[in-house]
Motif scaffolding. Structure first.
Motif, PDB file in Angstrom:
ATOM      1  N   GLY A  90       4.301  57.181  41.735  1.00 47.50           N
ATOM      2  CA  GLY A  90       3.396  57.995  42.539  1.00 47.50           C
ATOM      3  C   GLY A  90       1.974  57.804  42.015  1.00 47.50           C
ATOM      4  O   GLY A  90       1.778  57.560  40.823  1.00 47.50           O
ATOM      5  N   GLU A 116      -0.218  59.711  41.260  1.00 47.51           N
ATOM      6  CA  GLU A 116      -0.585  60.658  40.191  1.00 47.51           C
ATOM      7  C   GLU A 116      -0.258  60.090  38.805  1.00 47.51           C
ATOM      8  O   GLU A 116      -0.738  60.578  37.797  1.00 47.51           O
ATOM      9  N   ARG A 163       5.749  60.689  49.534  1.00 42.66           N
ATOM     10  CA  ARG A 163       4.401  61.078  49.142  1.00 42.66           C
ATOM     11  C   ARG A 163       4.052  62.425  49.723  1.00 42.66           C
ATOM     12  O   ARG A 163       4.613  62.844  50.731  1.00 42.66           O
ATOM     13  N   ASP A 177       2.377  66.235  41.247  1.00 46.53           N
ATOM     14  CA  ASP A 177       2.484  66.237  42.705  1.00 46.53           C
ATOM     15  C   ASP A 177       2.539  67.662  43.242  1.00 46.53           C
ATOM     16  O   ASP A 177       2.006  67.955  44.311  1.00 46.53           O
TER      17      ASP A 177
END
Ligand code: SF4
Length: 268
Positions: A22, A24, A198, A222
Motif C-alpha cells: 500500500g 502508506e 485501496r 490506512d
C-alpha cells in the motif's frame, strides 16, 4: 467486480487482489516491523501527542501573526490586534474541547454529540497528530492509540442498524486464517464483506452500497486516512491488525472484537 456466494458463508465481493505494498508503506525498508507488527499502545500516548499537536499549531499561528504583523497593519491597522484576539479565542475553545474529549474518554460520559467529537474535530486532530508523531518516529503507535480512542467513543453511542445496512470492509492483506474468521462472522450475522485494495476503492464501495454503518479492517496507516475521509459521513468502527510478516501480507486481527462489534450493531 465479482460476486462469490457459498451456502453457509457470507457474501464476498472481491474488487481486486494483488500483493503490492500500500502506498502508506512505500518507504518500508523490508526489515521486520517492530513488535512483530503489533503497534498496540495505551490511549495516553495519543492524548500526549495530541496536546503537543494543538500547542504546535497555536505556536505556528502565533509566529505567523507576529512575523507578518507589519504587513497585516498595512492592510488595516487593527488587523494584527483582531488576529491576536481570534487566535486567543481559538486557543481557549481548542483546549476546552480537548478537555471534554479527555473527560468523555476516561470519564465514560458523552459530553458532546458525535458530530462535535469522534465524528467531527477528532478526525482532524487524529490526522494532524499523526504528522507530528511521524517526526518522532512513533506514527504507528500513536495512530493505533488514536483509533482505539475513536472506537471507544463511537462504540458507546450504541447504534443499531439492520443486517443489510452494515458492511464489513477488509483489505487484501489478511492471512487465510483471518479471512476465514471474518467470513464466518459475516455469515453468522448475514452481513456482506468487501475486499478493497485501496482506500479509494473502499470509498467507492461505500458510495455505491450506501450502508448505514461500516466495520472496517486496515492497518493503522490506512485506517487513519480512511476514518478521516469516511467517518464524518457514516458511523464506522475501525479494527486494526497485526502484521507479523511485514506490511501488506498475512495480517492477523482480533476476531472476537470484530464479532462483538458486528453483533452490537445488528443484534444477535
Ligand atoms: S491495510 Fe494491508 S494492504 Fe492496505 S496498506 Fe495496510 S497493510 Fe497494506
Amino acid at each position: 467486480m465479482s460476486v462469490e456466494t457459498a451456502p453457509s458463508r457470507a457474501q464476498l465481493i472481491r474488487i481486486e487482489t494483488d500483493r503490492r505494498l500500500g502506498h502508506e508503506w512505500d518507504e518500508w525498508d523490508g526489515k521486520p516491523l517492530p513488535g512483530a507488527g503489533d503497534f498496540s499502545a495505551p490511549p495516553g500516548l495519543f492524548f500526549r501527542f495530541a496536546a503537543v499537536t494543538i500547542a504546535a499549531v497555536m505556536a505556528v499561528a502565533a509566529a505567523a501573526i507576529f512575523l507578518l504583523a507589519p504587513r497585516f497593519a498595512d492592510v488595516w491597522p487593527g488587523l494584527p490586534h483582531a488576529l491576536w484576539l481570534a487566535l486567543a479565542a481559538t486557543a481557549v475553545i481548542s483546549w476546552l474541547w480537548f478537555g471534554m474529549l479527555v473527560l468523555s474518554f476516561y470519564g465514560r460520559v458523552r459530553l458532546l454529540p458525535e458530530a462535535w467529537l469522534e465524528r467531527g474535530p477528532y478526525l482532524r486532530l487524529m490526522s494532524l497528530t499523526s504528522y507530528v508523531a511521524r517526526a518522532f518516529g512513533k506514527r504507528d503507535w500513536v495512530e493505533h492509540a488514536a483509533i482505539d480512542v475513536y472506537n471507544a467513543l463511537a462504540e458507546r453511542r450504541q447504534r443499531t442498524v439492520g443486517r443489510g445496512e452494515l458492511l464489513v470492509l477488509i483489505p487484501r492483506c489478511l492471512s487465510k486464517e483471518a479471512l476465514d474468521g471474518v467470513l464466518a462472522i459475516a455469515g453468522r450475522y448475514e452481513v456482506p464483506v468487501f475486499v478493497a485494495t485501496r482506500g479509494q476503492l473502499a470509498r467507492r464501495v461505500i458510495r455505491e452500497r450506501r450502508p448505514r454503518a461500516v466495520v472496517a479492517v486496515a492497518c493503522e496507516r490506512d485506517m487513519t486516512t480512511g476514518l478521516r475521509d469516511v467517518a464524518g459521513k457514516l458511523p464506522v468502527l475501525g479494527l486494526t491488525m497485526r502484521l507479523p510478516n511485514g506490511p501488506c501480507r498475512d495480517a492477523m486481527l482480533d476476531l472476537d472484537l470484530m464479532e462483538r462489534w458486528v453483533k452490537g450493531w445488528v443484534g444477535s
